[in-house]
Design a protein around this motif. Structure first.
Motif, PDB file in Angstrom:
ATOM      1  N   MET A   1      50.228   6.202  25.483  1.00  0.00           N
ATOM      2  CA  MET A   1      48.871   5.804  25.166  1.00  0.00           C
ATOM      3  C   MET A   1      48.911   4.529  24.328  1.00  0.00           C
ATOM      4  N   ALA A   2      48.152   3.539  24.726  1.00  0.00           N
ATOM      5  CA  ALA A   2      48.081   2.282  23.985  1.00  0.00           C
ATOM      6  C   ALA A   2      47.236   2.474  22.731  1.00  0.00           C
ATOM      7  N   THR A   3      47.674   1.864  21.658  1.00  0.00           N
ATOM      8  CA  THR A   3      46.900   1.977  20.425  1.00  0.00           C
ATOM      9  C   THR A   3      45.727   1.006  20.463  1.00  0.00           C
ATOM     10  N   ARG A   4      44.750   1.313  19.659  1.00  0.00           N
ATOM     11  CA  ARG A   4      43.567   0.455  19.579  1.00  0.00           C
ATOM     12  C   ARG A   4      43.963  -0.942  19.123  1.00  0.00           C
ATOM     13  N   GLN A   5      44.877  -1.017  18.164  1.00  0.00           N
ATOM     14  CA  GLN A   5      45.319  -2.308  17.643  1.00  0.00           C
ATOM     15  C   GLN A   5      46.036  -3.130  18.708  1.00  0.00           C
ATOM     16  N   SER A   6      46.867  -2.476  19.503  1.00  0.00           N
ATOM     17  CA  SER A   6      47.593  -3.226  20.529  1.00  0.00           C
ATOM     18  C   SER A   6      46.640  -3.765  21.596  1.00  0.00           C
ATOM     19  N   VAL A   7      45.621  -2.997  21.946  1.00  0.00           N
ATOM     20  CA  VAL A   7      44.637  -3.454  22.924  1.00  0.00           C
ATOM     21  C   VAL A   7      43.823  -4.602  22.345  1.00  0.00           C
ATOM     22  N   GLU A   8      43.395  -4.481  21.092  1.00  0.00           N
ATOM     23  CA  GLU A   8      42.627  -5.547  20.460  1.00  0.00           C
ATOM     24  C   GLU A   8      43.450  -6.826  20.344  1.00  0.00           C
ATOM     25  N   ALA A   9      44.714  -6.696  19.977  1.00  0.00           N
ATOM     26  CA  ALA A   9      45.587  -7.872  19.874  1.00  0.00           C
ATOM     27  C   ALA A   9      45.770  -8.516  21.249  1.00  0.00           C
ATOM     28  N   PHE A  10      45.912  -7.697  22.274  1.00  0.00           N
ATOM     29  CA  PHE A  10      46.066  -8.237  23.619  1.00  0.00           C
ATOM     30  C   PHE A  10      44.787  -8.928  24.081  1.00  0.00           C
ATOM     31  N   LYS A  55      49.623  -3.973  33.512  1.00  0.00           N
ATOM     32  CA  LYS A  55      50.607  -3.020  32.973  1.00  0.00           C
ATOM     33  C   LYS A  55      50.021  -2.228  31.808  1.00  0.00           C
ATOM     34  N   LEU A  56      49.325  -2.929  30.916  1.00  0.00           N
ATOM     35  CA  LEU A  56      48.746  -2.269  29.748  1.00  0.00           C
ATOM     36  C   LEU A  56      47.679  -1.259  30.151  1.00  0.00           C
ATOM     37  N   ALA A  57      46.910  -1.579  31.176  1.00  0.00           N
ATOM     38  CA  ALA A  57      45.821  -0.691  31.614  1.00  0.00           C
ATOM     39  C   ALA A  57      46.338   0.684  32.031  1.00  0.00           C
ATOM     40  N   GLN A  58      47.562   0.754  32.465  1.00  0.00           N
ATOM     41  CA  GLN A  58      48.122   2.037  32.897  1.00  0.00           C
ATOM     42  C   GLN A  58      48.284   3.026  31.751  1.00  0.00           C
ATOM     43  N   SER A  59      48.390   2.511  30.529  1.00  0.00           N
ATOM     44  CA  SER A  59      48.599   3.410  29.388  1.00  0.00           C
ATOM     45  C   SER A  59      47.389   3.484  28.465  1.00  0.00           C
ATOM     46  N   CYS A  60      46.217   3.148  28.976  1.00  0.00           N
ATOM     47  CA  CYS A  60      45.010   3.134  28.159  1.00  0.00           C
ATOM     48  C   CYS A  60      44.087   4.304  28.491  1.00  0.00           C
ATOM     49  N   ASP A  62      40.030   5.646  28.985  1.00  0.00           N
ATOM     50  CA  ASP A  62      38.963   5.110  29.834  1.00  0.00           C
ATOM     51  C   ASP A  62      38.213   3.946  29.189  1.00  0.00           C
ATOM     52  N   GLN A  63      37.897   4.074  27.918  1.00  0.00           N
ATOM     53  CA  GLN A  63      37.161   3.014  27.229  1.00  0.00           C
ATOM     54  C   GLN A  63      37.987   1.726  27.177  1.00  0.00           C
ATOM     55  N   GLN A  64      39.259   1.836  26.831  1.00  0.00           N
ATOM     56  CA  GLN A  64      40.132   0.676  26.775  1.00  0.00           C
ATOM     57  C   GLN A  64      40.300   0.063  28.175  1.00  0.00           C
ATOM     58  N   ARG A  65      40.410   0.913  29.154  1.00  0.00           N
ATOM     59  CA  ARG A  65      40.562   0.444  30.533  1.00  0.00           C
ATOM     60  C   ARG A  65      39.332  -0.355  30.966  1.00  0.00           C
ATOM     61  N   GLU A  66      38.155   0.086  30.541  1.00  0.00           N
ATOM     62  CA  GLU A  66      36.929  -0.645  30.855  1.00  0.00           C
ATOM     63  C   GLU A  66      36.927  -2.018  30.185  1.00  0.00           C
ATOM     64  N   GLN A  67      37.354  -2.079  28.927  1.00  0.00           N
ATOM     65  CA  GLN A  67      37.456  -3.365  28.235  1.00  0.00           C
ATOM     66  C   GLN A  67      38.417  -4.295  28.970  1.00  0.00           C
ATOM     67  N   LEU A  68      39.540  -3.754  29.370  1.00  0.00           N
ATOM     68  CA  LEU A  68      40.532  -4.560  30.077  1.00  0.00           C
ATOM     69  C   LEU A  68      40.024  -4.990  31.449  1.00  0.00           C
ATOM     70  N   HIS A  69      39.262  -4.143  32.093  1.00  0.00           N
ATOM     71  CA  HIS A  69      38.692  -4.492  33.393  1.00  0.00           C
ATOM     72  C   HIS A  69      37.752  -5.693  33.253  1.00  0.00           C
ATOM     73  N   ARG A  70      36.897  -5.668  32.236  1.00  0.00           N
ATOM     74  CA  ARG A  70      35.983  -6.787  32.017  1.00  0.00           C
ATOM     75  C   ARG A  70      36.748  -8.079  31.712  1.00  0.00           C
ATOM     76  N   MET A  71      37.817  -7.947  30.943  1.00  0.00           N
ATOM     77  CA  MET A  71      38.640  -9.118  30.644  1.00  0.00           C
ATOM     78  C   MET A  71      39.330  -9.623  31.907  1.00  0.00           C
ATOM     79  N   ARG A  72      39.790  -8.711  32.748  1.00  0.00           N
ATOM     80  CA  ARG A  72      40.452  -9.112  33.996  1.00  0.00           C
ATOM     81  C   ARG A  72      39.497  -9.908  34.877  1.00  0.00           C
TER      82      ARG A  72
END
Length: 94
Positions: A1-10, A55-60, A62-72
Motif C-alpha cells: 500500500m502506498a503511503t499518503r506522503q509518497s503519493v503526494e510527493a509523486f 506502477k504506483l497506481a498498482q499499490s494505491c 481507490d482514492q489515491q488511484r483516482e488522484q493518479l488517474h486525473r494526473m495521468r
C-alpha cells in the motif's frame, strides 16, 4: 500500500514535470526549433513520470488511484500537445 506522503510527493513531482514541459512549449513556440534538447528532455521527463505513475497506481487505494488517474490524463494531454507542436513547428520551417 502506498503511503499518503509518497503519493503526494509523486504528484508534486508530476506537477513539476508539467510546469517544465509547459515552459518548453512556450519557448518552442517563440523560438521555433532552438530549444530542441530541452524540449525533448521535457518529453522524456513526462514519459518517465507517466510510467512511474502506472506502477504506483498498482499499490494505491481507490482514492489515491483516482488522484493518479486525473494526473495521468493531464500528463497524456501535455504529451499529445508537445508531439503536435513539434509537428506543426517542423511543417512551418519547410
Amino acid at each position: 500500500m502506498a503511503t499518503r506522503q509518497s503519493v503526494e510527493a509523486f504528484l508534486q513531482r508530476c506537477e513539476d514535470s508539467i510546469r517544465n514541459a509547459q515552459e518548453q512549449i512556450t519557448t518552442a513556440r517563440r523560438q521555433e526549433h532552438y530549444n530542441t534538447t530541452e524540449y525533448t528532455d521535457a518529453q522524456m521527463q513526462l514519459e518517465e513520470v507517466t510510467n512511474e505513475l502506472a506502477k504506483l497506481a498498482q499499490s494505491c487505494n481507490d482514492q489515491q488511484r483516482e488522484q493518479l488517474h486525473r494526473m495521468r490524463l493531464q500528463l497524456q494531454q501535455l504529451q499529445n500537445d508537445m508531439t503536435l507542436d513539434v509537428n506543426v513547428i517542423q511543417e512551418y520551417k519547410m
